[in-house]
Write a protein that holds these residues in place. Structure first.
Motif, PDB file in Angstrom:
ATOM      1  N   SER A 115      40.622  33.341  25.985  1.00 63.68           N
ATOM      2  CA  SER A 115      39.633  33.846  26.939  1.00 63.68           C
ATOM      3  C   SER A 115      38.596  32.781  27.294  1.00 63.68           C
ATOM      4  N   ALA A 116      38.554  31.697  26.527  1.00 58.94           N
ATOM      5  CA  ALA A 116      37.626  30.609  26.852  1.00 58.94           C
ATOM      6  C   ALA A 116      38.201  29.699  27.935  1.00 58.94           C
ATOM      7  N   LEU A 117      39.483  29.879  28.285  1.00 58.22           N
ATOM      8  CA  LEU A 117      40.126  29.002  29.272  1.00 58.22           C
ATOM      9  C   LEU A 117      39.892  29.543  30.691  1.00 58.22           C
ATOM     10  N   SER A 118      39.288  28.724  31.535  1.00 61.24           N
ATOM     11  CA  SER A 118      38.938  29.184  32.887  1.00 61.24           C
ATOM     12  C   SER A 118      40.158  29.635  33.678  1.00 61.24           C
ATOM     13  N   ALA A 119      41.278  28.933  33.498  1.00 65.86           N
ATOM     14  CA  ALA A 119      42.473  29.297  34.278  1.00 65.86           C
ATOM     15  C   ALA A 119      42.934  30.707  33.926  1.00 65.86           C
ATOM     16  N   VAL A 120      42.802  31.060  32.670  1.00 66.43           N
ATOM     17  CA  VAL A 120      43.198  32.405  32.235  1.00 66.43           C
ATOM     18  C   VAL A 120      42.258  33.440  32.855  1.00 66.43           C
ATOM     19  N   ARG A 121      40.966  33.152  32.856  1.00 67.25           N
ATOM     20  CA  ARG A 121      39.998  34.086  33.446  1.00 67.25           C
ATOM     21  C   ARG A 121      40.245  34.216  34.949  1.00 67.25           C
ATOM     22  N   ARG A 122      40.581  33.096  35.575  1.00 63.57           N
ATOM     23  CA  ARG A 122      40.854  33.145  37.027  1.00 63.57           C
ATOM     24  C   ARG A 122      42.081  34.000  37.337  1.00 63.57           C
ATOM     25  N   ALA A 123      42.994  34.088  36.373  1.00 56.29           N
ATOM     26  CA  ALA A 123      44.189  34.925  36.593  1.00 56.29           C
ATOM     27  C   ALA A 123      43.875  36.399  36.344  1.00 56.29           C
ATOM     28  N   LEU A 124      42.991  36.685  35.385  1.00 56.23           N
ATOM     29  CA  LEU A 124      42.787  38.084  34.990  1.00 56.23           C
ATOM     30  C   LEU A 124      41.661  38.803  35.738  1.00 56.23           C
ATOM     31  N   VAL A 125      40.600  38.083  36.073  1.00 59.30           N
ATOM     32  CA  VAL A 125      39.462  38.757  36.734  1.00 59.30           C
ATOM     33  C   VAL A 125      39.871  39.426  38.063  1.00 59.30           C
ATOM     34  N   PRO A 126      40.645  38.716  38.925  1.00 61.90           N
ATOM     35  CA  PRO A 126      41.054  39.376  40.172  1.00 61.90           C
ATOM     36  C   PRO A 126      41.886  40.625  39.922  1.00 61.90           C
ATOM     37  N   LEU A 127      42.698  40.573  38.891  1.00 62.05           N
ATOM     38  CA  LEU A 127      43.522  41.739  38.544  1.00 62.05           C
ATOM     39  C   LEU A 127      42.624  42.922  38.160  1.00 62.05           C
ATOM     40  N   GLN A 128      41.568  42.623  37.392  1.00 62.24           N
ATOM     41  CA  GLN A 128      40.622  43.673  36.988  1.00 62.24           C
ATOM     42  C   GLN A 128      39.939  44.269  38.211  1.00 62.24           C
ATOM     43  N   MET A 131      42.325  46.438  40.174  1.00 59.62           N
ATOM     44  CA  MET A 131      42.603  47.701  39.488  1.00 59.62           C
ATOM     45  C   MET A 131      41.515  48.744  39.710  1.00 59.62           C
ATOM     46  N   ALA A 132      40.257  48.296  39.709  1.00 52.90           N
ATOM     47  CA  ALA A 132      39.164  49.257  39.819  1.00 52.90           C
ATOM     48  C   ALA A 132      38.753  49.517  41.266  1.00 52.90           C
ATOM     49  N   GLU A 133      39.283  48.697  42.165  1.00 51.76           N
ATOM     50  CA  GLU A 133      38.858  48.773  43.562  1.00 51.76           C
ATOM     51  C   GLU A 133      39.101  50.153  44.182  1.00 51.76           C
ATOM     52  N   ALA A 134      40.290  50.668  43.970  1.00 53.52           N
ATOM     53  CA  ALA A 134      40.665  51.900  44.660  1.00 53.52           C
ATOM     54  C   ALA A 134      39.942  53.126  44.112  1.00 53.52           C
ATOM     55  N   SER A 135      39.902  53.235  42.795  1.00 52.69           N
ATOM     56  CA  SER A 135      39.410  54.510  42.252  1.00 52.69           C
ATOM     57  C   SER A 135      38.243  54.369  41.292  1.00 52.69           C
ATOM     58  N   GLY A 136      37.673  53.167  41.186  1.00 52.99           N
ATOM     59  CA  GLY A 136      36.548  52.984  40.275  1.00 52.99           C
ATOM     60  C   GLY A 136      37.020  53.050  38.834  1.00 52.99           C
ATOM     61  N   GLY A 137      36.084  53.241  37.916  1.00 56.48           N
ATOM     62  CA  GLY A 137      36.467  53.349  36.518  1.00 56.48           C
ATOM     63  C   GLY A 137      35.355  52.927  35.579  1.00 56.48           C
ATOM     64  N   VAL A 138      35.649  53.049  34.307  1.00 63.76           N
ATOM     65  CA  VAL A 138      34.746  52.544  33.269  1.00 63.76           C
ATOM     66  C   VAL A 138      35.446  51.328  32.676  1.00 63.76           C
ATOM     67  N   ALA A 139      34.882  50.153  32.919  1.00 63.82           N
ATOM     68  CA  ALA A 139      35.507  48.918  32.463  1.00 63.82           C
ATOM     69  C   ALA A 139      34.704  48.340  31.311  1.00 63.82           C
ATOM     70  N   GLU A 140      35.406  47.948  30.256  1.00 67.89           N
ATOM     71  CA  GLU A 140      34.687  47.349  29.125  1.00 67.89           C
ATOM     72  C   GLU A 140      35.208  45.951  28.828  1.00 67.89           C
ATOM     73  N   GLY A 141      34.298  45.088  28.356  1.00 65.05           N
ATOM     74  CA  GLY A 141      34.687  43.723  28.043  1.00 65.05           C
ATOM     75  C   GLY A 141      33.490  42.891  27.628  1.00 65.05           C
ATOM     76  N   ARG A 142      33.446  41.650  28.119  1.00 62.81           N
ATOM     77  CA  ARG A 142      32.350  40.746  27.766  1.00 62.81           C
ATOM     78  C   ARG A 142      31.569  40.296  29.001  1.00 62.81           C
ATOM     79  N   ASP A 143      32.257  40.288  30.150  1.00 62.83           N
ATOM     80  CA  ASP A 143      31.649  39.733  31.371  1.00 62.83           C
ATOM     81  C   ASP A 143      31.735  40.721  32.521  1.00 62.83           C
ATOM     82  N   ILE A 144      31.878  41.997  32.220  1.00 65.82           N
ATOM     83  CA  ILE A 144      32.103  42.977  33.288  1.00 65.82           C
ATOM     84  C   ILE A 144      30.855  43.115  34.172  1.00 65.82           C
ATOM     85  N   GLY A 145      29.686  43.278  33.547  1.00 67.62           N
ATOM     86  CA  GLY A 145      28.456  43.438  34.322  1.00 67.62           C
ATOM     87  C   GLY A 145      27.955  42.126  34.904  1.00 67.62           C
ATOM     88  N   SER A 146      28.296  41.007  34.271  1.00 72.02           N
ATOM     89  CA  SER A 146      27.752  39.722  34.734  1.00 72.02           C
ATOM     90  C   SER A 146      28.642  39.058  35.772  1.00 72.02           C
TER      91      SER A 146
END
Ligand code: DC
Length: 268
Positions: A115-128, A131-146
């Motif tokens: 998770s410290a690797l930027s390339a990995v974050r660049r792959a996963l953040v858009p997916l997150q 996923m939440a775009e259409a119907s919203g949700g409760v998302a948990e993690g480390r950088d969700i609010g920031s």
């Protein structure tokens, strides 16, 4: 133009819950999602999948950005699925059930490393985001609010005293038949906290505008209630108008990637 920060219709309610390991985020986030009838998004499970895939690809820490690029490519090709079932979140990679495999302490360590690797974050953040775009949700993690959802309807930073977090974590592990001592759990937790808060890309911080909840002396139900109360005070009537049980079994599957990332704010 319309106010783009507040399309907080019941269909697209977004709640961000961040905090260190063992603060009780998963249980609380799942429970809030269920009460609101909106999907639950466990972003840590995504980084855990990435960690498992790194292990299986023979990557050994310390990992560098070249490893990150390779892993990001594998992630883009993989079919990651997260389904809410009666027994909890079911996670699969290319049809293989990895629900238990991603929850071992080793998988947690590997997740933190990738998770410290930027390339990995660049792959996963858009997916997150997708996923939440259409119907919203409760998302948990480390950088969700920031970083992931800086415009969430409610941002929560959930924490607890390190000793209490270690005690809860030990209870979780033992319940799953994994043996460890409190000392081992506390040491591993300290290292993980340090890595998660000190990495350059999207470190764990209290996002601007987040409410901080210290759950050391609170029950899970008290934390859930506090979040629901806070939400109700911000969006009057929200608790009456949302889907409730009717939509609680909605699942997230794998969806397309899109672009974009922001940066974090206040120091933790
Ligand atoms: O919440 P968890 O223990 O399942 O998360 C595993 C690791 O993934 C954690 O050490 C940090 C990382 N993570 C992250 O960097 N960003 C997120 N949004 C969620 C988790």
């Amino acid at each position: 133009m319309n106010d783009t920060t507040a399309p907080s219709t019941p269909q697209r309610l977004l709640i961000a819950i961040d905090g260190p390991a063992g603060a009780g985020k998963s249980t609380v986030a799942r429970s809030v999602a269920e009460r609101l009838g909106i999907p639950y998004l466990d972003t840590g499970a995504m980084y855990r999948c990435a960690g498992l895939m790194a292990q299986e690809a023979g990557l050994v820490p310390p990992l560098d950005e070249a490893d990150g690029e390779r892993l990001a490519e594998l992630l883009r090709q993989a079919d990651l699925r997260f389904e809410t079932t009666a027994a909890g979140l079911r996670v699969s990679i290319d049809g293989r059930d990895v629900t238990a495999a991603i929850r071992t302490p080793e998988a947690g360590e590997m997740a933190s490393a990738v998770s410290a690797l930027s390339a990995v974050r660049r792959a996963l953040v858009p997916l997150q985001r997708t996923m939440a775009e259409a119907s919203g949700g409760v998302a948990e993690g480390r950088d969700i609010g920031s970083v992931v959802f800086p415009d969430a309807d409610l941002k929560v930073f959930l924490t607890a005293h390190p000793q209490e977090r270690a005690r809860r974590r030990l209870g979780d592990l033992r319940a799953r038949g994994i043996d460890a001592t409190l000392d081992e759990v506390r040491r591993a937790q300290q290292e993980r906290d340090l890595r998660d808060t000190s990495r350059r890309d999207s470190p764990l911080i209290v996002a601007r505008g987040a409410i901080v909840i210290d759950s050391t002396h609170m029950t899970q139900e008290e934390v859930v209630q506090r979040i629901l109360d806070e939400l109700a005070s911000r969006i009057p009537g929200v608790l009456d108008s949302i889907g409730g049980d009717a939509v609680k079994s909605r699942n997230y599957g794998r969806l397309a990637h899109d672009k974009g990332a922001a940066s974090g704010e206040e120091e933790f």
